[in-house]
Motif scaffolding. Structure first.
Motif, short mmCIF file in Angstrom:
data_model
loop_
_atom_site.label_atom_id
_atom_site.label_comp_id
_atom_site.label_asym_id
_atom_site.label_seq_id
_atom_site.Cartn_x
_atom_site.Cartn_y
_atom_site.Cartn_z
N CYS A 3 0.84 -1.07 -0.01
CA CYS A 3 0.25 -0.04 -0.11
C CYS A 3 0.88 1.10 -0.05
O CYS A 3 1.88 1.20 0.65
CB CYS A 3 -0.79 -0.01 1.17
N VAL A 4 0.51 2.23 -1.07
CA VAL A 4 1.46 3.44 -0.73
C VAL A 4 0.22 4.40 -0.47
O VAL A 4 -0.80 4.29 -0.65
CB VAL A 4 1.89 3.69 -2.22
N ALA A 5 0.67 5.36 0.72
CA ALA A 5 -0.14 6.28 1.46
C ALA A 5 0.67 7.60 1.80
O ALA A 5 1.69 7.43 2.17
CB ALA A 5 -0.82 5.37 2.50
N GLY A 6 0.04 8.42 1.30
CA GLY A 6 0.65 9.94 1.59
C GLY A 6 -0.51 11.07 1.55
O GLY A 6 -1.67 10.78 1.15
N SER A 7 0.07 12.22 1.78
CA SER A 7 -0.74 13.35 1.40
C SER A 7 -1.01 13.38 0.05
O SER A 7 -0.48 13.20 -0.82
CB SER A 7 -0.14 14.57 1.86
N ALA A 8 -2.66 13.71 -0.26
CA ALA A 8 -3.09 13.75 -1.42
C ALA A 8 -2.64 15.32 -1.87
O ALA A 8 -3.06 16.05 -1.37
CB ALA A 8 -4.79 13.42 -1.40
N THR A 68 -6.16 17.63 4.91
CA THR A 68 -5.73 16.50 5.76
C THR A 68 -6.43 15.29 5.27
O THR A 68 -6.81 14.24 5.69
CB THR A 68 -6.72 16.81 7.05
N THR A 69 -6.37 15.15 3.71
CA THR A 69 -7.03 14.14 2.91
C THR A 69 -5.53 13.39 2.39
O THR A 69 -4.58 14.04 1.88
CB THR A 69 -7.78 14.62 1.61
N ALA A 70 -5.69 12.15 2.65
CA ALA A 70 -4.35 11.29 2.21
C ALA A 70 -5.15 10.54 0.58
O ALA A 70 -6.28 10.28 0.43
CB ALA A 70 -4.42 10.29 3.48
N LEU A 71 -3.96 10.16 0.07
CA LEU A 71 -4.05 9.32 -1.13
C LEU A 71 -3.54 8.10 -0.84
O LEU A 71 -2.38 7.67 -0.52
CB LEU A 71 -3.43 10.03 -2.26
N ARG A 99 -5.53 -5.57 5.99
CA ARG A 99 -4.36 -5.21 7.05
C ARG A 99 -3.45 -4.02 6.60
O ARG A 99 -3.09 -3.17 7.26
CB ARG A 99 -3.48 -6.47 7.52
N LEU A 100 -3.27 -3.89 5.18
CA LEU A 100 -2.47 -3.15 4.67
C LEU A 100 -3.23 -1.64 4.75
O LEU A 100 -2.81 -0.60 5.03
CB LEU A 100 -2.39 -3.21 2.97
N LEU A 101 -4.45 -1.49 4.36
CA LEU A 101 -5.38 -0.41 4.59
C LEU A 101 -5.49 0.20 5.90
O LEU A 101 -5.25 1.19 6.33
CB LEU A 101 -6.71 -0.48 3.84
N ALA A 102 -5.67 -0.73 7.02
CA ALA A 102 -5.77 -0.27 8.42
C ALA A 102 -4.06 0.06 8.97
O ALA A 102 -4.52 1.13 9.65
CB ALA A 102 -6.33 -1.75 9.20
N THR A 103 -3.48 -0.41 8.42
CA THR A 103 -2.05 0.13 9.17
C THR A 103 -1.97 1.21 8.41
O THR A 103 -1.38 2.09 9.06
CB THR A 103 -0.96 -0.99 8.49
N ALA A 104 -1.94 1.42 7.00
CA ALA A 104 -1.68 2.87 6.54
C ALA A 104 -2.53 3.88 7.12
O ALA A 104 -2.28 4.99 7.68
CB ALA A 104 -1.92 2.73 5.05
N ALA A 105 -3.85 3.50 7.17
CA ALA A 105 -4.73 4.60 7.89
C ALA A 105 -4.21 4.95 9.29
O ALA A 105 -4.45 6.24 9.49
CB ALA A 105 -6.20 3.86 7.96
N HIS A 142 -1.37 4.99 10.40
CA HIS A 142 -0.18 5.90 10.12
C HIS A 142 -0.41 7.36 9.57
O HIS A 142 0.02 8.57 10.13
CB HIS A 142 0.87 5.36 9.34
N LEU A 143 -1.35 7.26 8.88
CA LEU A 143 -2.14 8.65 8.30
C LEU A 143 -2.77 9.43 9.46
O LEU A 143 -2.50 10.57 9.63
CB LEU A 143 -2.82 8.28 7.21
N ARG A 144 -3.66 8.83 10.08
CA ARG A 144 -4.09 9.37 11.38
C ARG A 144 -3.09 9.97 12.35
O ARG A 144 -3.25 11.19 12.72
CB ARG A 144 -5.09 8.37 12.17
#
Length: 183
Positions: free
Chosen positions: A72-77, A95-98, A115-121, A123-125
């Protein structure tokens, strides 16, 4: 099922992330994206982009036992990713992430994507994000269903990309980042 884990990607994960990117697209999108576009995905070329994202701590990898099975790649949108169809920005744009989740189809339906989405979420929170968005090919019912299980819904925004001279319509899905894994 062997031990399933999610962790922040490290530089030595880049080659495998690039391979998973290529192989997953070639399998999952073979009926959506022209074959010549899929065949043109080059692991060596994409690895440099993945190395940059990994270096910024924006990539998480899922493993089952010793196998890397998805990421999963996740960061500021960027503003253009959260803008409404008329170009205006929502109040929470800052405060929206992509996010984007890919799990190899042969490892699908084993909880790795969740699990990937929950973990990234999580960290983003912690970084101050309040909402996430993802772009999904409109014809990719599996990914739309996946995000739907996390209570992410299409927000009515669409875009059309050029996929080797053929239009590829994508929808934007959005949802909260307070995701919990079910036991």
């Amino acid at each position: 099922m062997a031990d399933a884990t999610v962790r922040t990607a490290q530089p030595d994960d880049v080659a495998e992330i690039a391979r998973i990117h290529r192989d997953t697209w070639r399998t999952a999108y073979r009926d959506i994206v022209p074959a010549e576009v899929l065949e043109a995905i080059d692991v060596d070329r994409t690895a440099s982009a993945w190395a940059e994202a990994v270096g910024h701590g924006q990539v998480f990898v899922a493993a089952e036992g010793t196998w890397t099975v998805g990421f999963c790649v996740a960061g500021s949108a960027p503003e253009e990713e959260v803008a409404r169809a008329d170009g205006s920005l929502p109040e929470d744009a800052a405060t929206t992430a992509l996010l984007s989740v890919l799990v190899e189809p042969r490892w699908a339906r084993r909880g790795h994507g969740g699990r990937l989405l929950a973990t990234a979420a999580s960290h983003l929170r912690e970084a101050g994000a309040t909402r996430g968005v993802a772009w999904v090919p409109e014809a990719d019912k599996a990914s739309i269903g996946f995000y739907g299980k996390a209570d992410w819904e299409a927000d009515g925004t669409v875009r059309t990309l050029d996929a080797g001279g053929r239009p590829l319509r994508e929808i934007r899905v959005t949802g909260g980042l307070s995701l919990l894994l079910e036991p």
